[in-house]
Design a protein around this motif. Structure first.
Motif, short mmCIF file in Angstrom:
data_model
loop_
_atom_site.label_atom_id
_atom_site.label_comp_id
_atom_site.label_asym_id
_atom_site.label_seq_id
_atom_site.Cartn_x
_atom_site.Cartn_y
_atom_site.Cartn_z
N VAL A 129 9.07 -2.07 -10.66
CA VAL A 129 7.99 -2.21 -9.68
C VAL A 129 7.02 -1.04 -9.78
CG1 VAL A 129 7.45 -2.36 -7.22
CG2 VAL A 129 9.42 -3.59 -8.11
N ARG A 130 7.55 0.16 -9.94
CA ARG A 130 6.69 1.35 -10.07
C ARG A 130 5.75 1.21 -11.27
NH1 ARG A 130 9.61 6.52 -7.83
NH2 ARG A 130 8.47 7.61 -9.47
N VAL A 131 6.30 0.81 -12.40
CA VAL A 131 5.49 0.64 -13.61
C VAL A 131 4.48 -0.49 -13.42
CG1 VAL A 131 5.55 -0.09 -16.04
CG2 VAL A 131 7.15 1.63 -15.21
N GLY A 132 4.94 -1.60 -12.86
CA GLY A 132 4.05 -2.74 -12.65
C GLY A 132 2.85 -2.39 -11.79
N LEU A 133 3.10 -1.64 -10.71
CA LEU A 133 2.00 -1.23 -9.83
C LEU A 133 1.05 -0.27 -10.53
CD1 LEU A 133 3.53 -0.59 -6.29
CD2 LEU A 133 1.54 -2.00 -6.80
N LEU A 134 1.62 0.73 -11.20
CA LEU A 134 0.79 1.80 -11.75
C LEU A 134 0.00 1.39 -12.99
CD1 LEU A 134 3.07 4.93 -11.32
CD2 LEU A 134 1.06 4.30 -9.99
N LEU A 135 0.50 0.42 -13.74
CA LEU A 135 -0.24 0.00 -14.94
C LEU A 135 -1.62 -0.53 -14.59
CD1 LEU A 135 2.44 -1.69 -17.24
CD2 LEU A 135 1.17 0.41 -17.67
N SER A 136 -1.78 -0.99 -13.35
CA SER A 136 -3.08 -1.57 -12.98
C SER A 136 -3.77 -0.77 -11.88
CB SER A 136 -2.88 -3.00 -12.50
OG SER A 136 -2.02 -3.00 -11.38
N THR A 163 4.47 5.97 -4.74
CA THR A 163 4.83 6.05 -6.16
C THR A 163 3.98 7.10 -6.85
OG1 THR A 163 5.58 3.74 -6.26
CG2 THR A 163 4.95 4.77 -8.33
N ILE A 164 2.68 7.09 -6.57
CA ILE A 164 1.78 8.09 -7.17
C ILE A 164 2.20 9.50 -6.77
CG2 ILE A 164 -0.59 8.98 -7.16
CD1 ILE A 164 -1.50 6.00 -6.91
N GLN A 165 2.50 9.68 -5.48
CA GLN A 165 2.94 11.01 -5.03
C GLN A 165 4.23 11.43 -5.73
OE1 GLN A 165 2.34 11.79 -0.56
NE2 GLN A 165 2.13 9.58 -0.70
N GLY A 173 0.82 -1.21 0.00
CA GLY A 173 0.00 0.00 0.00
C GLY A 173 0.85 1.25 0.00
N HIS A 174 1.93 1.25 0.83
CA HIS A 174 2.86 2.38 0.83
C HIS A 174 3.50 2.54 -0.55
CE1 HIS A 174 3.37 1.48 5.36
NE2 HIS A 174 2.66 2.58 5.25
N MET A 175 3.87 1.41 -1.15
CA MET A 175 4.53 1.45 -2.46
C MET A 175 3.66 2.17 -3.48
SD MET A 175 7.53 -0.21 -2.81
CE MET A 175 7.60 -1.13 -4.33
N LEU A 176 2.39 1.79 -3.52
CA LEU A 176 1.47 2.39 -4.48
C LEU A 176 1.27 3.87 -4.19
CD1 LEU A 176 -0.67 2.27 -6.74
CD2 LEU A 176 -2.33 1.59 -4.98
#
Length: 877
Positions: free
Chosen positions: A558-565, A58-60, A52-55
């Protein structure tokens, strides 16, 4: 500078993060630029990085890096929250492991341990965020227990108390027996649990009759002070004015009447336990009933529990049921589905308990916050659907219980000078308290040692709701330059689970203290779930360690993997394959860069027409993508923005543009095209940088020798310019032609090194602007437009245009005729089945329009294919 064959994420990440830190790119000071500000949702000081922190972070980071590139004075304030309940529990557990009981320590001794623990573990999560690439202004790092932050909290309490909005009351509260503190209503999570309904027999005083009452909590009979019947219930008319005897306790209690009793539920009458049920307390107050508290603070029974004293409530529940059954007081038990309140933090079952607590009046405070989001839309929630949740909470708000029975936290600034409940003053310091107490009591000789400060601490959220103001000193010094420059902040990125706990309360505090909103946009992320849609948690063992993922797939991957979805507000079904996809994209961009830099460049050869056309097209495509991603960012569709850039880079730049400009084998590329290719690559890197900071900075610095002032992180976002949409549409048509040529080559086994002729009938009057590109990518020896079909040729269509590839000796004509005849026969059969369906009146009249559209398209496609095959057969024959 030598370009490595492989992208080495580990060394690159360490190198560029250190470089960014050394050059102070993350730090912000007020200046002439427009500020763009984000304050981090402060993670608990007890925490370590989870998905959850990662997502969220990353957005911020994407938003803050983009703002930096767009010329804003970007400031991302990091920090941690002291997390009263969670941290105190950790410290208590640590002490227990060392053989130390918290109760054997003084408050000051315990706080020393708490601070030691915080200094040792408190910064772990912030250090972990650096691995992710978070470009926070680390010089501004705040902790909610920092002296200046604490001073803001205390001043806020005193101010609200002096305004008559904070009061002390003896109320029924939610008691967490594990943390031994009260909780606000919002910190209680209700869970459906299977339990039992116990039917207990109460003897009527002076008779052998019994009254049966259903309860889920037989252990609370020791606190019963009445039995209540509905005055309109004819079944119990004979009991009016009588008394009953509590089983085991033997205490005589009155039978009272009140229409609060639901005649349909249970046995139609209820036992009243004012000390341990919210509704019973209301009844007790109305009928002046005795209040008997039977529990200790840890939910064991006290002396009122007789021989069960000292035992846990759930142990007593099992044991008392047996005793009641043995003495004939238990009529029966039934299975019962019940909603049970549990502590959000400790998961313990909540115990309603009467206690002296501090409360904040919310009815008036909440009005500006309702107006700002639901009426004026001065603050916007993304996705908008969360406004309904926001409305429900705020329109049904109750006074906020802000005191907690904890030592770790901001101590309530109330100072008692006497034994009475009202013998106190509220002040920011002990010195101010002494002066106030002297005035209140008229005792000029009153000293600091004569005062006792309230032992309770404030709810953690009472400091968190000041966060956007207090990090800039806005409570203590509203006129300071930082506060006036950075506040209100711009965007808040957080989870919908704390929309009320934190977001709404910050909005309330913002309007109360500044008359302004604390932020403009609230982006609510989804929860990260596994492929089975389960929430990720340590207990389920389904949550990977984010640092392990970074180790395996790189931070950018990891940033791309999380944000793509990660669509706004929608839960993310996390799969490690997404990170692998991110890693593959990293390699794709790296290899594209190596390809360009590997070309020999000539200053003497002219620019091919195909390259000139390709550059014009890609510049238009870049501008079209810019418009699309700006719209996505404006609507906080961060995932869609990334996907738009992903397609631009992977499909348009790598798969098409580089192929269009690539020089022939071992031949050089002209300088003009090469320079434009580098320019286009740099624009791609700028768009990608917020999402993939490490890869992009590494390539950027390899392209040319750059000074610290020329680093990508502080470069400029590509400038938006008008573009020719027709150019893009014409290229899309050209790609259909190229695909047709490639299909024929593949099906007929014609190697690409062998050039072929191409002739076309331009029925669509299509643009010929990209003919040089078609010629290059199709390896066409000659390309001409004709007015009649070409005999002895293979054919294909692109829209209505017909294309002919004259066959060479390498194609077996008889075999080709046989193949095409077979394909024609199959397609004619398929067409017939579709036409039978469309000629069926019943089907046409009843089928949805969408279904009919699909069938009609099948018919049109089949007719077009048949025409093409027949044309090919005619040519070959």
């Amino acid at each position: 500078m030598t370009i490595p064959a492989q992208f080495d994420a580990k060394s690159v990440e360490q190198k560029w993060y250190s470089y960014w830190m050394e050059n102070n790119y993350f730090h912000s000071e007020p200046d002439h630029r427009t500020p763009y500000t984000i304050t981090i949702p402060p993670p608990n000081v007890t925490g370590v990085l989870h998905m959850g922190h990662m997502l969220n972070n990353t957005i911020q980071d994407v938003l803050i890096r983009r703002a930096r590139l767009k010329g804003f004075n970007a400031c991302w304030v990091p920090g941690t929250d002291h997390a009263s309940i969670a941290t105190e529990a950790k410290v208590v557990a640590k002490l227990k492991a060392e053989g130390i009981n918290k109760n054997d320590l003084s408050r000051e001794e315990f706080l020393e341990h708490a601070w030691d623990w915080t200094h040792k573990y408190g910064g772990v999560i912030l250090d972990q965020l650096k691995k992710l690439g978070a470009s926070c202004d680390w010089e501004r790092t705040k902790f909610t227990m920092d002296p200046d932050m604490s001073a803001s909290v205390i001043r806020s309490f005193v101010d609200l108390y002096n305004k008559g909005m904070i009061y002390r009351g003896y109320r029924m509260v939610n008691w967490d027996p594990e943390a031994k503190t009260t909780l606000s209503d919002e910190e209680v999570i209700f869970e459906e649990r299977q339990g039992k309904l116990y039917f207990l027999k109460y003897q009527i005083e002076g008779s052998n009759d019994f009254l049966t009452i259903a309860t889920t909590r037989p252990e609370t009979i020791f606190g019963d002070t009445a039995i209540c019947i509905n005055p309109n219930d004819e079944r119990f008319t004979h009991l009016k004015g009588k008394k009953a005897i509590v089983p085991i306790a033997g205490r005589v209690i009155p039978i009272i009447e009140d229409d609060y009793v639901d005649v349909e539920f249970g046995t139609g009458c209820l036992k009243v336990t004012p000390a341990h049920d919210m509704n019973d307390k209301t009844l007790g107050d109305k009928h002046n009933l005795e209040v008997i508290d039977i529990f200790n603070e840890d939910a064991t029974l006290n002396s009122f529990g007789l021989h069960y004293a000292g035992k846990d409530r759930f142990v007593v529940r099992e044991e008392i049921a047996k005793e009641l059954e043995a003495n004939g007081s238990l009529a029966k038990t039934e299975m019962h589905l019940n909603k049970v309140g549990t502590s959000e933090r400790t998961k313990a079952v909540i115990e309603p308990r009467l206690s002296d607590q501090w409360f904040l009046k919310m009815e008036e405070l909440v009005k500006p916050a309702i107006k700002a989001v639901l009426e004026t839309e001065e603050i916007k929630l993304y996705p908008k659907r969360f406004e309904n949740t926001y409305r429900h909470w705020l329109e049904n708000i109750r006074d906020w219980n802000i005191s907690r029975q904890l030592w770790w936290g901001h101590r309530i600034p109330a100072f008692f000078y006497g034994d009475g409940k009202e013998d106190f003053v509220v002040a920011e310091t002990i010195e101010d308290a002494v002066i106030l107490a002297q005035k209140t009591t008229g005792k000029a000789d009153l000293k600091a040692e004569d005062l006792r400060q309230d032992v309770d601490a404030l709810d953690t959220w009472f400091s968190a709701w000041l966060w956007p103001m207090s990090v800039f000193g806005g409570i203590m010094e509203p006129e300071n330059k930082d506060f006036k420059y950075y506040y209100p902040t711009n965007d808040l990125v957080t989870g919908p689970d704390i929309l009320f706990f934190w977001v709404a309360r910050m909005i309330i505090a913002g309007y109360e203290y500044t008359g302004e909103k604390p932020f403009t946009n609230v982006y609510l992320t989804g929860l990260v779930r596994d492929k089975q849609r389960r929430k990720m948690s340590k207990s389920l063992g389904n949550s990977p360690d984010p640092l392990d993922l970074i180790e395996e797939f790189s931070a950018d991957g990891v940033r791309v993997g999380l944000l793509l979805s990660a669509a706004a507000g929608n839960d993310i079904l996390f799969d490690e394959e997404l990170c692998n996809q991110g890693k593959s994209f990293t390699n794709k961009v790296w290899n594209a860069f190596r390809l360009i830099k590997g070309w020999e460049v000539s200053d003497t050869i002219p620019q091919p027409e195909s390259s000139k056309v390709a550059i014009e097209w890609f510049e238009a495509k870049l501008q079209q993508t810019l418009v699309e991603i700006e719209d996505h960012f404006e609507k906080y569709r961060i995932s869609d923005a990334l996907m738009g850039i992903y397609k631009l880079v992977w499909d348009d730049f790598c798969s098409w543009f580089l192929e269009m400009i690539k020089p022939a084998y071992q031949a050089p590329i002209d300088r003009k095209t090469f320079d434009k290719a580098i320019e286009m690559l740099e624009n791609n890197l700028k768009l990608l940088h917020p999402f993939m900071p490490f890869l992009t900075e590494e390539i950027w610095q390899h392209i040319a020798d750059r000074t610290p002032e020329q680093a990508l992180i502080i470069s400029t976002w590509p400038e938006s310019k008008p573009f020719d949409a027709k150019l893009i549409a014409d290229f899309d048509f050209a790609t259909e032609v190229i695909s047709g040529i490639r299909t024929i080559r593949k099906e007929k086994n014609i190697p690409f090194k062998d050039s072929i002729e191409l002739k076309a009938i331009n029925n669509d009057n299509a643009s010929t602007y990209f003919d040089t590109v078609i010629t290059k990518l199709g390896n066409i020896s000659s390309f001409e437009y004709v007015s009649e079909a070409v005999t002895g040729a293979l054919t294909f269509r692109a829209k209505s245009n017909e294309y002919f590839v004259p066959i060479s000796g390498s194609v077996d004509v008889e075999e080709e005729i046989a193949k095409l005849s077979e394909e024609l026969k199959y397609t004619q059969g398929f067409l017939k089945s579709v036409q039978v369906k469309l000629s069926n009146e019943k089907f046409v009249n009843n089928a949805p329009e969408k279904v009919l559209e699909i069938e009609r398209k099948k018919e049109a496609d089949a007719l077009a294919k048949i025409a093409t095959i027949e044309q090919s057969l005619a040519s070959l024959k």
